[in-house]
Design a protein around this motif. Structure first.
Motif, PDB file in Angstrom:
ATOM      1  N   GLU A  62     -10.636  25.955  -0.979  1.00 29.80           N
ATOM      2  CA  GLU A  62      -9.997  24.845  -0.263  1.00 29.80           C
ATOM      3  C   GLU A  62      -8.844  24.144  -0.998  1.00 29.80           C
ATOM      4  N   PRO A  63      -8.966  23.826  -2.293  1.00 30.30           N
ATOM      5  CA  PRO A  63      -7.869  23.084  -2.925  1.00 30.30           C
ATOM      6  C   PRO A  63      -6.524  23.823  -2.911  1.00 30.30           C
ATOM      7  N   LEU A  64      -6.553  25.155  -2.818  1.00 32.35           N
ATOM      8  CA  LEU A  64      -5.299  25.916  -2.872  1.00 32.35           C
ATOM      9  C   LEU A  64      -4.808  26.392  -1.513  1.00 32.35           C
ATOM     10  N   GLU A  65      -5.518  26.087  -0.457  1.00 31.72           N
ATOM     11  CA  GLU A  65      -5.168  26.452   0.922  1.00 31.72           C
ATOM     12  C   GLU A  65      -4.912  27.953   1.053  1.00 31.72           C
ATOM     13  N   ALA A  66      -3.742  28.383   1.556  1.00 30.84           N
ATOM     14  CA  ALA A  66      -3.462  29.801   1.792  1.00 30.84           C
ATOM     15  C   ALA A  66      -3.461  30.600   0.488  1.00 30.84           C
ATOM     16  N   LEU A  67      -2.973  30.008  -0.572  1.00 35.32           N
ATOM     17  CA  LEU A  67      -2.982  30.690  -1.863  1.00 35.32           C
ATOM     18  C   LEU A  67      -4.419  30.915  -2.338  1.00 35.32           C
ATOM     19  N   GLY A  68      -5.307  30.003  -2.002  1.00 33.11           N
ATOM     20  CA  GLY A  68      -6.723  30.160  -2.322  1.00 33.11           C
ATOM     21  C   GLY A  68      -7.353  31.329  -1.582  1.00 33.11           C
ATOM     22  N   GLU A  69      -6.937  31.534  -0.330  1.00 34.83           N
ATOM     23  CA  GLU A  69      -7.428  32.677   0.431  1.00 34.83           C
ATOM     24  C   GLU A  69      -7.005  33.980  -0.222  1.00 34.83           C
ATOM     25  N   VAL A  70      -5.745  34.050  -0.637  1.00 36.95           N
ATOM     26  CA  VAL A  70      -5.234  35.248  -1.311  1.00 36.95           C
ATOM     27  C   VAL A  70      -6.018  35.491  -2.598  1.00 36.95           C
ATOM     28  N   GLY A  71      -6.220  34.438  -3.368  1.00 36.27           N
ATOM     29  CA  GLY A  71      -6.944  34.568  -4.629  1.00 36.27           C
ATOM     30  C   GLY A  71      -8.367  35.045  -4.442  1.00 36.27           C
ATOM     31  N   VAL A  72      -9.056  34.504  -3.441  1.00 34.36           N
ATOM     32  CA  VAL A  72     -10.440  34.892  -3.182  1.00 34.36           C
ATOM     33  C   VAL A  72     -10.496  36.343  -2.713  1.00 34.36           C
ATOM     34  N   LEU A  73      -9.558  36.760  -1.889  1.00 33.10           N
ATOM     35  CA  LEU A  73      -9.535  38.153  -1.433  1.00 33.10           C
ATOM     36  C   LEU A  73      -9.279  39.108  -2.599  1.00 33.10           C
ATOM     37  N   ILE A  74      -8.342  38.772  -3.464  1.00 34.42           N
ATOM     38  CA  ILE A  74      -8.071  39.620  -4.630  1.00 34.42           C
ATOM     39  C   ILE A  74      -9.293  39.663  -5.543  1.00 34.42           C
ATOM     40  N   LEU A  75      -9.938  38.527  -5.741  1.00 41.78           N
ATOM     41  CA  LEU A  75     -11.155  38.481  -6.551  1.00 41.78           C
ATOM     42  C   LEU A  75     -12.231  39.385  -5.950  1.00 41.78           C
ATOM     43  N   GLY A  76     -12.383  39.351  -4.646  1.00 41.15           N
ATOM     44  CA  GLY A  76     -13.356  40.213  -3.974  1.00 41.15           C
ATOM     45  C   GLY A  76     -13.052  41.685  -4.165  1.00 41.15           C
ATOM     46  N   VAL A  77     -11.780  42.055  -4.039  1.00 44.01           N
ATOM     47  CA  VAL A  77     -11.383  43.450  -4.248  1.00 44.01           C
ATOM     48  C   VAL A  77     -11.680  43.875  -5.678  1.00 44.01           C
ATOM     49  N   LEU A  78     -11.329  43.034  -6.635  1.00 45.15           N
ATOM     50  CA  LEU A  78     -11.564  43.380  -8.037  1.00 45.15           C
ATOM     51  C   LEU A  78     -13.056  43.493  -8.350  1.00 45.15           C
ATOM     52  N   LEU A  79     -13.865  42.567  -7.832  1.00 41.19           N
ATOM     53  CA  LEU A  79     -15.309  42.650  -8.053  1.00 41.19           C
ATOM     54  C   LEU A  79     -15.895  43.912  -7.423  1.00 41.19           C
ATOM     55  N   THR A  80     -15.416  44.272  -6.239  1.00 36.27           N
ATOM     56  CA  THR A  80     -15.888  45.490  -5.581  1.00 36.27           C
ATOM     57  C   THR A  80     -15.511  46.724  -6.390  1.00 36.27           C
ATOM     58  N   LEU A  81     -14.285  46.765  -6.891  1.00 33.01           N
ATOM     59  CA  LEU A  81     -13.851  47.900  -7.710  1.00 33.01           C
ATOM     60  C   LEU A  81     -14.656  47.990  -9.006  1.00 33.01           C
ATOM     61  N   ILE A  82     -14.914  46.856  -9.634  1.00 29.54           N
ATOM     62  CA  ILE A  82     -15.700  46.846 -10.874  1.00 29.54           C
ATOM     63  C   ILE A  82     -17.124  47.330 -10.608  1.00 29.54           C
ATOM     64  N   CYS A  83     -17.726  46.865  -9.509  1.00 25.53           N
ATOM     65  CA  CYS A  83     -19.077  47.325  -9.161  1.00 25.53           C
ATOM     66  C   CYS A  83     -19.092  48.829  -8.876  1.00 25.53           C
ATOM     67  N   GLY A  84     -18.109  49.305  -8.153  1.00 28.81           N
ATOM     68  CA  GLY A  84     -18.007  50.738  -7.866  1.00 28.81           C
ATOM     69  C   GLY A  84     -17.828  51.558  -9.128  1.00 28.81           C
ATOM     70  N   TRP A  85     -16.997  51.065 -10.026  1.00 26.21           N
ATOM     71  CA  TRP A  85     -16.780  51.750 -11.298  1.00 26.21           C
ATOM     72  C   TRP A  85     -18.073  51.777 -12.114  1.00 26.21           C
ATOM     73  N   GLY A  86     -18.797  50.657 -12.124  1.00 28.48           N
ATOM     74  CA  GLY A  86     -20.060  50.590 -12.850  1.00 28.48           C
ATOM     75  C   GLY A  86     -21.083  51.578 -12.311  1.00 28.48           C
ATOM     76  N   VAL A  87     -21.209  51.657 -10.981  1.00 28.44           N
ATOM     77  CA  VAL A  87     -22.136  52.618 -10.368  1.00 28.44           C
ATOM     78  C   VAL A  87     -21.711  54.039 -10.699  1.00 28.44           C
ATOM     79  N   ALA A  88     -20.419  54.321 -10.637  1.00 31.11           N
ATOM     80  CA  ALA A  88     -19.926  55.663 -10.970  1.00 31.11           C
ATOM     81  C   ALA A  88     -20.253  56.032 -12.410  1.00 31.11           C
TER      82      ALA A  88
END
Length: 95
Positions: A62-88
């Protein structure tokens, strides 16, 4: 892993980040998925219970509005990639 595979992975990550940057600005504001199903079933919001409070409700910071949405989406992508890499890595070590 050869150079071609590494290049493909880097290009895929760049495409994911570009999509994350554009998604908040081009996504529909109409609810879909689970929210839409709940509305169609006329489930009142006060009946909905939350088992675990999400860290970023509605995929935003919320404090960052649209930029916060972008940041959260990028964080989600990175966490998903890290989890996938860990499982691999775990699967590779067991083989």
């Amino acid at each position: 892993m050869d150079k071609r595979d590494k290049t493909l992975i880097i290009v895929a990550i760049i495409i994911c980040v570009i999509i994350c940057c554009l998604a908040p600005f081009i996504a529909s504001g109409d609810p879909d998925g689970l929210e839409k199903s709940a509305e169609d079933a006329k489930v009142p919001e006060e009946k909905a219970t939350v088992a675990v409070e999400p860290p970023f409700p509605d995929y935003t910071f919320e404090p960052l509005e649209a930029l916060g949405e972008v940041g959260v989406l990028i964080l989600g992508v990175l966490l998903t990639l890290i989890c996938g890499w860990g499982v691999a890595e775990i699967v590779k070590r067991r083989s």
